[in-house]
Design a protein around this motif. Structure first.
Motif, short mmCIF file in Angstrom:
data_model
loop_
_atom_site.label_atom_id
_atom_site.label_comp_id
_atom_site.label_asym_id
_atom_site.label_seq_id
_atom_site.Cartn_x
_atom_site.Cartn_y
_atom_site.Cartn_z
N GLN A 34 104.13 78.90 40.95
CA GLN A 34 103.90 80.04 41.84
C GLN A 34 104.68 79.91 43.14
O GLN A 34 105.21 80.90 43.66
CB GLN A 34 102.40 80.17 42.11
CG GLN A 34 101.62 80.64 40.88
CD GLN A 34 100.13 80.41 41.00
OE1 GLN A 34 99.67 79.64 41.84
NE2 GLN A 34 99.36 81.08 40.15
N ILE A 35 104.76 78.69 43.66
CA ILE A 35 105.55 78.47 44.88
C ILE A 35 107.03 78.77 44.62
O ILE A 35 107.70 79.43 45.41
CB ILE A 35 105.35 77.04 45.40
CG1 ILE A 35 103.91 76.85 45.89
CG2 ILE A 35 106.33 76.72 46.52
CD1 ILE A 35 103.58 75.41 46.27
N LEU A 36 107.54 78.27 43.49
CA LEU A 36 108.95 78.50 43.16
C LEU A 36 109.24 79.98 42.93
O LEU A 36 110.27 80.51 43.37
CB LEU A 36 109.32 77.69 41.91
CG LEU A 36 109.30 76.16 42.05
CD1 LEU A 36 109.53 75.50 40.70
CD2 LEU A 36 110.35 75.71 43.06
N LEU A 37 108.31 80.67 42.27
CA LEU A 37 108.49 82.11 42.05
C LEU A 37 108.46 82.86 43.37
O LEU A 37 109.27 83.77 43.61
CB LEU A 37 107.39 82.63 41.11
CG LEU A 37 107.45 84.11 40.75
CD1 LEU A 37 108.76 84.44 40.04
CD2 LEU A 37 106.27 84.50 39.86
N GLY A 38 107.53 82.46 44.24
CA GLY A 38 107.47 83.09 45.56
C GLY A 38 108.74 82.85 46.35
O GLY A 38 109.22 83.76 47.05
N ALA A 39 109.30 81.64 46.24
CA ALA A 39 110.56 81.35 46.94
C ALA A 39 111.68 82.23 46.40
O ALA A 39 112.54 82.71 47.16
CB ALA A 39 110.90 79.88 46.77
N GLY A 40 111.68 82.43 45.07
CA GLY A 40 112.70 83.32 44.49
C GLY A 40 112.56 84.74 45.00
O GLY A 40 113.56 85.42 45.28
N ILE A 41 111.32 85.20 45.15
CA ILE A 41 111.09 86.54 45.69
C ILE A 41 111.58 86.62 47.14
O ILE A 41 112.22 87.59 47.56
CB ILE A 41 109.58 86.90 45.61
CG1 ILE A 41 109.14 87.01 44.16
CG2 ILE A 41 109.29 88.19 46.37
CD1 ILE A 41 107.65 87.17 43.98
N GLY A 42 111.28 85.56 47.92
CA GLY A 42 111.71 85.55 49.32
C GLY A 42 113.22 85.54 49.48
O GLY A 42 113.76 86.13 50.41
N LEU A 43 113.92 84.86 48.54
CA LEU A 43 115.38 84.80 48.62
C LEU A 43 116.04 86.09 48.14
O LEU A 43 117.16 86.40 48.55
CB LEU A 43 115.89 83.62 47.78
CG LEU A 43 115.59 82.22 48.33
CD1 LEU A 43 115.98 81.16 47.30
CD2 LEU A 43 116.34 81.99 49.64
#
Length: 543
Positions: A34-43
């Protein structure tokens, strides 16, 4: 509309992250996905979610802590209460003081009060993250009970410490005597309000239900409102809303025993709460990932607060904090286990050292998660005089780093340490279960006999009622006979096989039902009714 769109998008991200974590060939914990997916969304977007600290605290913490208090096994918690209290209270206080001083020494630019606030938010542990990590390597039940109890209490104690640290940062003063008195008020009134709200609501609900019947939807909604009501009422009286939510949850489990809801209400309520817990925890980790790009982008400015210019110094600080937390936890767990559940009769056995793997597993299981992130995001944006809160971005960066590093370390170390690990055994509950099954079966037989006699007197046809009642009572008599002397190993193996065959039968029924539905041989209403019956049967057999 923007807010609604953000919420829906976050919920979609939580669903997608759950699917991705199951698809991965390696055992990667869902919170990390979930953290990695959220980081992808943020980028991938320039839009950033603006988090209001007070709103974030209100929306996320009360329901999560309420549910923890409601569902935690009380008897198992009481059996190891000394270990739980030592970890949840003693370790938190040591962590706040020790790590606060260490962080301030390591980063002199961070004010002492802010260092203590950061230490307070990284002190609570997250058993949900631990469960996700160890999904493929089962955690011993006794260890999980201790971790759940520790998390429930240290969430509250850590966030109360955070409250005092923020107050000291805002006012610039701190008095131990005043803080002690304030703590008694904050904790005592908060706990009392949580208990009072739950008892008042459940009694009122039971009174309304008794007179006018029960509405399942309203019952579920009331359970959702209790933690928020407890939290807001406690905060109104300047007490701890966090402790109010926890005590409300603990009280809820006892109140439910005397004021039972309908079976359909309990089932739907459990489903709703499972969904809420999954969604809120997932959103918190997705939000952490979404905030990461902005946090990392500001690393150059953030690191200047520490007197350095290279951003990699922030990584060193995160690793140092994680190492300090691990060292404190390892020492405290070793002492705690040695003095509590591993202590046996006799002086020599009492002095024996616990297995290092057990201590290491308990230490690595101290993963930081949702509560840490929720707590650090509640740091105020400004002081009372309007100036920016000192080192807020730095504290958020370090807390986020601690969460991620602890998750990664635990995901690697815990599966290795848990393989073949045996905790000191819990007392067997088989005799207790058998006695309960016998007592309930006897009560059922007595009730059926009374109903038989009543129907025979009112309508005659005693043979019809006797035959129907006998078929049901035979089932209960068989249970009494099999449980009165306890279950032998052969009997247990037979019951396990019976459950397996029952599940095979349910699966075949469901497949046949699906075929009938696709062929339009049955209507949707009939299909839905039969599927519900099969679901209930499967849940009973698997239980």
């Amino acid at each position: 509309m923007d807010t609604v769109s953000i919420v829906l998008f976050l919920l979609l991200a939580v669903v997608v992250s759950g699917a991705i974590s199951r698809m991965l060939p390696i055992s990667l914990p869902t919170p990390l996905v979930q953290i990695l997916l959220g980081a992808g969304i943020g980028l991938s977007t320039s839009y950033r979610v603006e988090l209001d600290p007070e709103l974030f605290l209100l929306l996320f913490l009360p329901p999560l802590l309420f549910l923890d208090g409601w569902r935690i096994p009380k008897d198992e918690l009481l059996k190891d209460v000394s270990t739980v209290v030592e970890l949840a209270l003693g370790l938190v206080l040591i962590t706040v003081v020790g790590m606060g001083l260490f962080i301030h020494w390591m980063i002199p630019a961070m004010p002492m009060a802010v260092a203590f606030a950061l230490a307070a938010v990284v002190s609570p542990t997250d058993p949900i993250a631990v469960s996700a990590i160890a999904a493929r390597v089962p955690i011993p039940k006794r260890m999980m009970h201790i971790l759940e109890g520790e998390s429930l209490l240290n969430d509250a104690s850590g966030l109360v410490c955070l409250r005092f640290a923020i107050a000291a940062a805002l006012t610039g003063t701190f008095s131990a005597g005043t803080a002690a008195l304030n703590f008694l008020w904050v904790a005592g009134v908060g706990l009392a309000i949580g208990v009072a709200v739950t008892l008042a609501v459940t009694r009122a609900k039971a009174w309304v239900t008794k007179r006018w019947g029960e509405d399942t939807g309203s019952q579920v909604l009331v359970s959702l409102l209790i933690p928020f009501g407890s939290y807001l009422l406690a905060e109104h009286f300047h007490a701890s809303g966090i402790l109010a939510a926890v005590s409300a949850g603990v009280t809820m489990s006892f109140a439910e025993i005397s004021r039972q809801a309908m079976a359909v209400t309990r089932m739907r309520r459990n489903s709703v709460w499972d969904t809420i817990q999954f969604a809120l925890n997932g959103i918190i980790f997705v939000l952490l990932g979404e905030q990461l790009p902005a946090i990392l982008a500001g690393a150059k400015e953030t690191v200047t607060l520490t007197g350095h210019s290279a951003p990699w110094w922030l990584g060193i600080y995160v690793i140092a904090i994680v190492a300090g937390l691990a060292a404190l936890r390892f020492i405290w767990v070793w002492v705690s286990l040695r003095l509590t559940i591993l202590r046996k009769r006799g002086r020599e056995s009492a002095l024996q050292s616990p297995d290092w793997r057990l201590v290491a597993a308990m230490s690595f299981a101290g993963v930081r998660g949702a509560i840490t992130l929720a707590g650090v995001l509640t740091l105020p944006l400004a002081l009372d005089d309007g100036t920016a809160f000192p080192a807020r971005d730095l504290a958020i960066f370090l807390a986020a780093g601690v969460i991620i590093v602890s998750l990664v370390l635990a995901s690697v170390a815990l599966p290795l340490l848990l393989k073949g690990l045996v905790m000191p055994p819990e007392p067997s509950k088989q005799a207790e279960e058998d006695a309960a099954r016998v007592a309930t079966a006897e009560a059922a037989i007595r009730a059926i006999e009374r109903r038989q006699h009543a129907l025979s007197e009112d309508h005659g046809e005693a043979d019809l009622y006797a035959a129907a009642g006998a078929r049901v009572m035979d089932f209960y008599r068989e249970r009494i006979e099999s449980r009165s002397q306890g279950l032998s190993e052969a009997r247990r193996a037979e019951e396990q096989l019976i459950r397996e065959f029952q599940l095979v039968g349910v699966k075949a029924e469901r497949e046949a039902l699906v075929k009938l539905g696709r062929a339009r041989a049955i209507g949707s209403e009939v299909a839905r009714k039969l599927i519900r019956e099969l679901d209930l049967s499967e849940a009973r057999y698997r239980g």
